[in-house]
Design an enzyme around this catalytic site. Sequence first.
Site, mmCIF file in Angstrom:
data_model
loop_
_atom_site.group_PDB
_atom_site.id
_atom_site.type_symbol
_atom_site.label_atom_id
_atom_site.label_comp_id
_atom_site.label_asym_id
_atom_site.label_seq_id
_atom_site.Cartn_x
_atom_site.Cartn_y
_atom_site.Cartn_z
ATOM 1 N N SER A 1 8.176 -4.961 6.325
ATOM 2 C CA SER A 1 7.907 -6.074 7.431
ATOM 3 C C SER A 1 8.934 -7.270 7.155
ATOM 4 O O SER A 1 8.367 -8.392 6.788
ATOM 5 C CB SER A 1 6.397 -6.452 7.071
ATOM 6 O OG SER A 1 5.999 -5.408 7.031
ATOM 7 N N ASP B 1 6.325 -3.813 10.505
ATOM 8 C CA ASP B 1 4.927 -3.687 10.627
ATOM 9 C C ASP B 1 4.274 -4.032 11.964
ATOM 10 O O ASP B 1 3.428 -3.519 12.322
ATOM 11 C CB ASP B 1 4.313 -4.711 9.819
ATOM 12 C CG ASP B 1 4.609 -6.258 9.878
ATOM 13 O OD1 ASP B 1 5.551 -6.568 10.813
ATOM 14 O OD2 ASP B 1 3.996 -7.205 9.044
ATOM 15 N N ARG C 1 0.767 -1.288 -0.110
ATOM 16 C CA ARG C 1 0.005 -0.078 -0.003
ATOM 17 C C ARG C 1 0.654 1.205 -0.197
ATOM 18 O O ARG C 1 1.892 1.365 0.705
ATOM 19 C CB ARG C 1 -0.734 0.058 1.292
ATOM 20 C CG ARG C 1 -2.169 -0.715 1.112
ATOM 21 C CD ARG C 1 -3.121 -0.138 2.152
ATOM 22 N NE ARG C 1 -3.966 -1.394 2.885
ATOM 23 C CZ ARG C 1 -3.427 -2.128 3.916
ATOM 24 N NH1 ARG C 1 -2.513 -1.707 4.673
ATOM 25 N NH2 ARG C 1 -4.148 -3.201 4.133
HETATM 26 C C1 BG6 Z 1 -1.623 -5.073 7.451
HETATM 27 C C2 BG6 Z 1 -0.601 -4.079 7.796
HETATM 28 O O1 BG6 Z 1 -2.850 -4.546 7.942
HETATM 29 O O2 BG6 Z 1 -1.147 -6.204 7.925
HETATM 30 C C3 BG6 Z 1 0.743 -4.702 7.411
HETATM 31 O O3 BG6 Z 1 -0.532 -2.581 7.390
HETATM 32 C C4 BG6 Z 1 0.909 -6.032 7.843
HETATM 33 O O4 BG6 Z 1 1.922 -3.908 7.658
HETATM 34 C C5 BG6 Z 1 -0.227 -6.913 7.568
HETATM 35 O O5 BG6 Z 1 2.068 -6.528 7.355
HETATM 36 C C6 BG6 Z 1 -0.153 -8.163 8.113
HETATM 37 O O6 BG6 Z 1 -1.095 -9.008 7.830
HETATM 38 P P1 BG6 Z 1 -1.138 -9.666 6.311
HETATM 39 O O7 BG6 Z 1 -2.292 -10.569 6.712
HETATM 40 O O8 BG6 Z 1 -1.453 -8.888 5.471
HETATM 41 O O9 BG6 Z 1 0.081 -10.593 6.076
HETATM 42 C C1 GLC Z 2 7.935 -11.885 8.995
HETATM 43 C C2 GLC Z 2 8.804 -10.987 8.877
HETATM 44 C C3 GLC Z 2 8.688 -9.940 9.893
HETATM 45 C C4 GLC Z 2 7.240 -9.464 10.056
HETATM 46 C C5 GLC Z 2 6.249 -10.669 10.121
HETATM 47 C C6 GLC Z 2 4.926 -10.159 10.038
HETATM 48 O O1 GLC Z 2 8.009 -12.743 10.151
HETATM 49 O O2 GLC Z 2 10.224 -11.261 9.143
HETATM 50 O O3 GLC Z 2 9.377 -8.694 10.074
HETATM 51 O O4 GLC Z 2 7.081 -8.615 11.047
HETATM 52 O O5 GLC Z 2 6.647 -11.577 9.053
HETATM 53 O O6 GLC Z 2 4.537 -9.572 8.724
#
Ligand code: BG6
Ligand code: GLC
Length: 924
Positions: free
Chosen positions: A610, A664, A549
Amino acid sequence: MDSVGPLGLQQGDGAPGCPQEALPCPSNSSELVQECLRQFKVTGAQLRQIQASFLDSMEQALSGQANPAPTVRMLPTYVGSVPHGTEQGDFVVLELGAIGASLRVLWVTLMGTEGHRMEPQSREFVIPQEVMVGPGQQLFDFAARCLSEFLDALPVGNQCLQLGFSFSFPCHQTGLDKSTLISWTKGFRCSGVEGQDVVQLLRDAIQRQGAYSIDVVAVVNDTVGTMMGCEPGAGPCEVGLVVDTGTNACYMEEARHVALLDEDRGRVCISIEWGSFSDDGALGPVLTTFDHILDHESLNPGAQRFEKMIGGLYLGELVRLVLAHLAQRGVLFGGCTSPALLSRGGILLEHVAEMEDPSAGAARVHTILQDLGLRPRASDTELVRHVCAAVCTRAAQLCAAALAAVLSRLQRSREQETLQIAVATGGRVFERHPRFLSILQETVMLLAPTCDVSFIPSVDGGGRGVAMVTAVAARLAAHRRLLEETLAPFRVTCEQLAAVQAQMREAMARGLRGEASSLRMLPTYVRATPDGSERGDFLALDLGGTNFRVLLVRVATGGVQISSQIYSIPECVAQGSGQQLFDHIVDCIVDFQQKQGLSGQSLPLGFTFSFPCRQLGLDQGILLTWTKGFNASDCEGQDVVCLLREAIRRRQATELNVVAIVNDTVGTMMSCGYEDPRCEVGLIVGTGTNACYMEELRNVASVAGDSGHMCINMEWGAFGDDGSLGMLSTHFDASVDQASINPGKQRFEKMISGMYLGEIVRHVLLHLTRLGVLFRGQLTQRLQTRDIFKTKFLSEIESDSLALRQVRAILEALGLPLTSDDALMVLEVCQAVSQRAAQLCGAGVAAVVEKIRENRGLEELTVSVGVDGTLYKMHPHFSSLVAATVRELAPRCAVTFLQSEDGSGKGAALVTAVACRLAQMTHV
Ligand code: BG6
Ligand code: GLC
Ligand code: GLC
């Protein structure tokens, strides 16, 4: 007690015997006789009406109508198909309730090939009257004793025997081996059994008896045994009809028409329990005064009114009441009665059948009446015959009307104009009564002219059919055992979870000290959660979850306003070259700026990235390893902020000011922290899983300073990469790990997060299919395809509001056609896998909050955890299981979970805002 029935029938003492003077036949005797016999006549129109109202009642019950309650019960059994003929093995069958006051035990051998039959061995035991109406335990103990006695005479040794229980009373079945008695019928009235699972009562009694090792595998109604044991003839045998002591029928209904069932495919055998038809009075016009007396004097007045006009237990009784009435009026036996004639049960079905049999001859009727203590005159025998015929004819006709309704129902539900079908018949009324079947047949032809029905008498009283159901049940039970064995390693104990928590604590401490640990415990340079004074417009990127995003975050006095857009990152980009990936990211930013009218403005930018990064400052993050399916080249070991800045430079067109890089978990904590200052932990359970929390700076070896706090990105997904989770890892986990792009890495994450749970489930399903437990043992190409099972399916499948049929639809959409048994098993697999995931995650959170509590030397800690991630948010039970585990493992911490509503992009903007504020302050 003396009482006078509605017909002026004398009952009780003083009644038996003769009047003072032998009565001459009254002048109106023929009228009196005609009047009695007329009552038993049912016209064609009446039969049609009964057929129609019977069909109505069936359909109301099928549709689940509760008010007014339909009088036939339409109870689903767990029999879903008629036998294939391939069932085989030795089975013990125990029959209770089918043949009056007797109990039968059979030894049935199924040969596994159609047409091959071996005569079963059987023995009948008479149940003493006091046992039929005594305490339930006494009845079941009696049954267990009969079983042992029967088996004593066979060379069975000490093998474990499989038993099918034919229990012929109305029951709510909830499984092939679970059945709750609704109410006794047919002269049984044992206390403490109604509302109980009769299979369990039998199991308990067998155990008390202790003589044989017997597994009660299935419970069936006698009608079902009759249908299942029938050799298929011209058409399939899909109706079972029993007229014995009581009467009832079962038939194969389309499952989708049964409201009570959570099933839309195939057929299910329904036990109609038609004996209770018209308990609401629908048969009123055809009920005779004798029916009323009989009902009134029975053990269950007002109930089973239809059965009381047809069942063998009652036919003798009806004849007795008519004869007694006529005798007392002087029409029969010179006005004399006898004790047998005046007492309940004095005339039996056998007497009636024999007296009515045209081949018996008047002399035989005479003898029978004499045996009943009567003094028949020559003219009496013929009259008695008429009475017997009237009662039995009516019974067979009523039975035909009900059967014709069943046939109409079959035609309607199968949308067939003509129906060819076989009806399996069983019970002593058919066996002993010469004309019952022929009247039944004739009447059915009249009432259901478009049906071609053949009647097939059941072999060995349905025992073989019970054995067939037992064979199927035994196979299913074996499958269940295999399922349980397969899922056992996923069921973690409280002790195991406590051990995970303790190991996590250890690994955290080592990681913080900079010692070897699977937890990296990365400093993030975020030293405080927001204080609400942050202001300004910021750009944010959010990369690494399900969606990439770009966001515009406006932090103002009135709150935070966000506009954002999702861009896709094709797999070839995620796994291509680093340059390509970052160029793509910048393209998306430029596009977003244009759309938002921000082109040319240099807003401060926060980057939620992340993946594990070693940070040396807020705007520096060296990517340690890719995780979660990303694998772009030449990025590991590089500063991600530099990579982004280089791409911006290559693009030239834009000016961007990258201020902070944020994991994240940190973004989520900050985002929730803006609303709740107690939020000091960030948790992600989505594609991947991870947590961060506020640690005392003095505990962080790699950052200078002894006071204050710093947010630590634990990178807990890698927990256990040193082998410490070995104990908990199943061979399914090992297979998922081996097939991933980073084998040996992120072992904790691979047991918890969305990217992997579906794969674990798929591997378990593969294993169960190979064992023959699922999908009839057939491995499809689809099931062998990686990643077909997405996390969202787990969430959908486990959703409480979802019926099993929808579970099947989900799996079928994946190209996995399955039966309802399969669907249930798949659901259980999903539950086991997601439950373990949530519990492990809970153990991790417990370790974190306990560490914070101890850091601060608190007896009790109140803390909030900001959470994000599709698995956590979408799964119906995940969040509550995590919370429950934390409560169990960290009882001194009051933990509130806050779901992040705005994603971690907002958090990244807030981190950027704090950094800008601090930078301005230093400039001043
Ligand atoms: C989102 C966050 O809502 O959730 C992200 O904005 C995050 O930063 C993500 O990585 C994690 O959830 P998923 O299910 O999208 O991996
Ligand atoms: C993976 C990444 C970590 C992140 C997590 C959730 O474990 O290594 O940095 O926070 O996924 O998205
Ligand atoms: C009674 C029972 C029923 C059984 C029938 C025939 O009606 O309630 O379950 O099938 O008798 O034995």
